[in-house]
Design a protein around this motif. Structure first.
Motif, short mmCIF file in Angstrom:
data_model
loop_
_atom_site.label_atom_id
_atom_site.label_comp_id
_atom_site.label_asym_id
_atom_site.label_seq_id
_atom_site.Cartn_x
_atom_site.Cartn_y
_atom_site.Cartn_z
N ILE B 157 105.15 85.45 80.91
CA ILE B 157 104.40 84.26 81.34
C ILE B 157 104.75 83.91 82.78
O ILE B 157 103.87 83.59 83.60
N PHE B 158 106.03 84.01 83.13
CA PHE B 158 106.45 83.77 84.52
C PHE B 158 105.67 84.68 85.46
O PHE B 158 105.14 84.24 86.48
N ALA B 159 105.59 85.95 85.11
CA ALA B 159 104.91 86.93 85.98
C ALA B 159 103.44 86.56 86.17
O ALA B 159 102.89 86.66 87.27
N SER B 160 102.82 86.13 85.08
CA SER B 160 101.41 85.78 85.13
C SER B 160 101.18 84.52 85.96
O SER B 160 100.23 84.44 86.76
N GLN B 161 102.06 83.54 85.82
CA GLN B 161 101.93 82.31 86.61
C GLN B 161 102.25 82.57 88.09
O GLN B 161 101.63 81.99 88.98
N LEU B 162 103.22 83.44 88.33
CA LEU B 162 103.59 83.79 89.70
C LEU B 162 102.39 84.39 90.44
O LEU B 162 102.10 84.05 91.59
N GLU B 163 101.68 85.26 89.76
CA GLU B 163 100.48 85.90 90.30
C GLU B 163 99.49 84.84 90.80
O GLU B 163 98.87 85.00 91.84
#
Lengths: 246, 246
Positions: B157-163
């Motif tokens: 989820i972090f990776a997706s929000q970071l994007e």
């Protein structure tokens, strides 16, 4: 540290290195130290990663050493221009940086007079009053000054130096138990909060995950009190069993 | 952030989570963000890992947001009792924590009226004035308040929000070049220092390692100035060639 002295109950780790902040290298030393401190019963309450910039290092080590029993630093003690940790520590403690005669002697014996070049000579400098941290992996030691332990950044050397200093840390070991839980967190959040209230000496964390598309995470309990931990663990298990049979 | 606004040139990352400090979990989100920020040309100048304790979170986010263009936080935005990041951010900015009607609406549509339990309701709370950070991985969004981006701790989820937020960061991309060097650092430290003096806009780091029992490390060069980087790289290569032929 003599046996009569109190061991460090709280610690911070200061990782010094542009290679971590630029994403080139994945941090490994704080991870190792975190595991070892946990097992020894020393609470690690902050990790800071800062660049090879004197003001950042000095400011951060002064902040951390004032608020924790001890600080372990990692990195920046080699012979190259970007290795500025020892001089920063001297400035942080407001003492001169001196060439340590035992290090010069050990290096001279190891490399010979002609092998003791400027780079190696640089590694013989420590803050005045520092105690050396020697390990089998390198001739260039780390140093302790006050409550700050200055270790190398190379993981194999860091690990070896950490081993040497760990007896200064800890008390009652922490224990950890985990419960696997394949329900959305929101279905047990309120009940888990009640268990946390009931066991204030147990740290209860919920770490969601997935198994395929199904929710499947862990509830993690840790404490220095083994009995309280057992009781809290039973309470969480019975909560999950209730959810399963619902 | 509108295109007219200046992008964040410097950033800090605040990792919130006992699981990192106890050594249970190896940190992954700061590592990912460090790589992404480097590629975008945003300088990451501190990573702080703090426990799930309100005073630590509030004190650290206030310190970091005052000294960097932006802060990215990771962790503590789920539905359980140990998820206290949103309320801490509200306190740090001295604004109320409010239930966000769009989140309540989205959750109600997704879970149905009866599915919107207290835990999920907890995830609908953000600091007043926050902008939501939505991604495809979860119905519960992150939030931006001021210059602080509050993201999830679960790595996917972090990776997706970071994007979603990365376009707010950076300028001229950093470039990196490396030179392998199988000599002890002390044999080239002085010469490397001279190259560093010559190229102040190139960050030069030396990272020792071993190949078997032989020294074998990397000299790492990075810069936003591609020409300077090329020149410094050539200087380092020629230094190493000289060492090899000596």
């Amino acid at each position: 540290m003599s046996a009569a002295q109190r061991k460090h109950q709280t610690a911070a780790i200061l990782v010094i290195g542009n290679e971590i902040l630029s994403g080139r290298t994945r941090e490994a030393n704080a991870y190792l130290a975190a595991q070892q401190l946990f097992e020894r019963g020393c609470r690690l309450s902050e990790v800071a990663v800062v660049p090879d910039i004197a003001d950042s290092i000095i400011g951060t080590v002064n902040r951390l050493r004032a608020s924790h029993d001890a600080v372990i630093s990692s990195g920046g003690i080699g012979p190259t221009h970007d290795d500025i940790t020892m001089e920063c520590m001297a400035r942080a403690f407001d003492v001169p940086l001196i060439e340590h005669r035992y290090i010069v002697q050990a290096m001279t014996e190891y490399y010979g007079e002609e092998g003791l070049n400027d780079g190696r000579r640089r590694m013989s400098r420590v803050p005045q009053g520092a105690h050396l941290i020697r390990c089998e992996k390198t001739i260039a030691p780390g140093a302790r000054i006050g409550n700050v332990y200055v270790l190398a950044g190379v993981p194999s050397i860091f690990a070896s130096q950490l081993e040497v200093i760990l007896d200064d840390f800890g008390g009652l070991a922490f224990h950890r138990m985990e419960v696997e839980v394949c329900f959305p967190e929101s279905t047990f959040a309120a009940a888990l909060d009640r268990i946390q209230q009931q066991f204030p000496d147990v740290e209860i964390g919920s770490y969601p995950g997935t198994f395929g598309i199904k929710p499947c995470g862990k509830i993690c309990l840790s404490s220095q009190d083994a009995e309280q931990l057992e009781s809290a663990h039973r309470a969480v298990q019975s909560l999950i069993e209730k959810l399963q049979s619902a």
